[in-house]
Design a protein around this motif. Sequence first.
Motif, PDB file in Angstrom:
ATOM      1  N   TYR A 231     -50.475   8.076   1.763  1.00 50.38           N
ATOM      2  CA  TYR A 231     -49.688   8.066   0.534  1.00 50.38           C
ATOM      3  C   TYR A 231     -49.625   9.477  -0.058  1.00 50.38           C
ATOM      4  N   CYS A 259     -45.814   4.010  -3.202  1.00 45.69           N
ATOM      5  CA  CYS A 259     -45.870   5.112  -4.162  1.00 45.69           C
ATOM      6  C   CYS A 259     -45.788   6.426  -3.404  1.00 45.69           C
ATOM      7  N   ASN A 261     -47.726   9.735  -4.064  1.00 51.17           N
ATOM      8  CA  ASN A 261     -48.771  10.318  -4.892  1.00 51.17           C
ATOM      9  C   ASN A 261     -49.228  11.680  -4.364  1.00 51.17           C
ATOM     10  N   LYS A 266     -44.792  15.235  -5.575  1.00 47.17           N
ATOM     11  CA  LYS A 266     -44.228  15.251  -6.924  1.00 47.17           C
ATOM     12  C   LYS A 266     -42.709  15.380  -6.854  1.00 47.17           C
ATOM     13  N   LEU A 294     -50.167   5.496 -13.144  1.00 46.17           N
ATOM     14  CA  LEU A 294     -50.250   6.711 -12.351  1.00 46.17           C
ATOM     15  C   LEU A 294     -51.495   6.776 -11.460  1.00 46.17           C
ATOM     16  N   GLY A 296     -54.456   5.732  -8.858  1.00 46.10           N
ATOM     17  CA  GLY A 296     -54.790   4.727  -7.873  1.00 46.10           C
ATOM     18  C   GLY A 296     -56.239   4.321  -8.046  1.00 46.10           C
ATOM     19  N   VAL A 401     -53.677  10.750  -9.430  1.00 43.23           N
ATOM     20  CA  VAL A 401     -52.836  11.523  -8.508  1.00 43.23           C
ATOM     21  C   VAL A 401     -51.364  11.109  -8.552  1.00 43.23           C
ATOM     22  N   GLY A 402     -50.955  10.279  -9.527  1.00 45.32           N
ATOM     23  CA  GLY A 402     -49.595   9.770  -9.557  1.00 45.32           C
ATOM     24  C   GLY A 402     -48.638  10.647 -10.341  1.00 45.32           C
ATOM     25  N   HIS A 403     -47.338  10.301 -10.249  1.00 45.67           N
ATOM     26  CA  HIS A 403     -46.274  11.044 -10.930  1.00 45.67           C
ATOM     27  C   HIS A 403     -45.312  10.049 -11.570  1.00 45.67           C
ATOM     28  N   ASN A 406     -41.784   9.449 -10.116  1.00 49.43           N
ATOM     29  CA  ASN A 406     -41.803   8.674  -8.871  1.00 49.43           C
ATOM     30  C   ASN A 406     -42.008   7.194  -9.142  1.00 49.43           C
TER      31      ASN A 406
END
Length: 542
Positions: A231, A259, A261, A266, A294, A296, A401-403, A406
Amino acid sequence: MPNPLNSRTLIRRASVIDGTETARYTADVLVAGGRIDTIAPALAPGAADADRVIDADGLVLAPGFIDMHAHSDLALVLDPVHLAKLSQGVTTELLGQDGLSYAPVDDASLAILRRKIAGWNSDPGAAAFSWRSVAEYLDRIDAGAAGNAAYLVPHGVLRALVCGWDDVPATGADIAAMCALLRTAMGEGAVGLSAGLTYTPGMYAESAELLALCTVVGELGGFFAPHHRSYGKGALEAYAEMVELTGRARCPLHLAHACMNFGPNKGRGAELVDLLDEAIAGGADITLDTYPYLPGATTLSAVLPSWATSGGPDETLRRLHDPSALARIRADLEVHGSDGCHGVVAEWDTIEISGVTRAELDGVVGRTVAQLADTRRQDPFDVFVDVLVRDDLGTGILQHVGHEENVRTIMRHPRHTAGSDGLLVGAKPHPRAWGTFPRYLGHYCRELGLFSLEECVGHLTGRAAARLRLRDRGLVRTGYAADLVLFDPDAVIDTATYDRPRSPAAGIPYVLVNGELVMDDSHRTAAISGRALRRRGTGDVR
């Protein structure tokens, strides 16, 4: 099986959003014998002969929400309250995720699994596991569960039963043995196959192994739900591999917690959407689920490179005491990028401890590895190893680590469904376990206006039911099982936070599972009315 459901409940003046994504309408709905008996503009007083009347004026009546990525494998059978899911309107969960769960197993594999995924489910002790086969596990759900559940056969468990926990290629005979186990498990009621291709032993599988298994799943009318190989770095290539693989196998594909991530992805959510749209236009049967957050969540040991966890927990711990192995692990984590960490170099300030199994470690919960290192004046890698060893690999984490761009792009896809991916254990679990569904309704639908309420309910109900091939659930229709939720469209919202993750939703006063009120005026009743939803010979699930 649950006792016969004989109560009659009349829901008056509800604004019905039926799960088909068509316009809402106002109706009275009578529930009897566990099913939706009547839907009418207005039932005459006394005509329903109801035991209970609910005035739903101002409330939306929708199908019960379906969690397409749940980790309630033990909670559903051991916790009769199960407030995390029922309080947010979830009436059905899809279990057996990420290639690791508790059926089918033998005594040896179960002993390793109990340790390996204690960070997902804790470990209640050997006596709690009264089952070994998928059929026995589903029977255990039928014997008493708060909500409904369908089950995926975990690929990693099949591999462990046939090949063990080591990094070895599967022979032709091994693959045939796994396929036979899969056929048996699906014959016992499982709806498809899951995989954890960044978790051991699933990540040791080559394409030929997965292709053979997916071919069986396609033949039996199920679907493949992979946690694919990355991911992070190489995420799009990992998605493309799953699309190509299932196309060759003629097997429907459901992308788990889809996702994009980590830093390399990004702003690249649209690239994933384009990849899926191209495949769907070419005839591919693809759906996906996401969680509306955002960070995980996984275990701290999952960050390790795959070679370091080959052979099971005892071998992993041995390597964590071996200076030469530790030097190699450090290089993979901090220089090369660990395959367990999606090919990305570990960023210690993004890895937050969410739960531990040893009480003496409670003080590390809620802090990142970098923060612990700063406080202790130690190297972050040394802190990482110390926590793993002292907690016998049972530590849970959040990965920040999410955006957001996205997340929004992917959730608007027309094949999208909702999955919490919620871990229910640990001192500070991810709030998605308690807040996913009201967050979709309240934040992303009402506050941000990403979709209409009818479309949002469709994401959470009808679309998921279609993927699961539920024969009589997921819609508000006469004759369907009465899995229903009543919510206030102006007030529904998640209240779970990272500091207070076990906080029930607001604005969801009533929930019915198989016709029984399990949430009544926002309070949990004594009803235990869930059941196992089994795949039948035709592929339909009921």
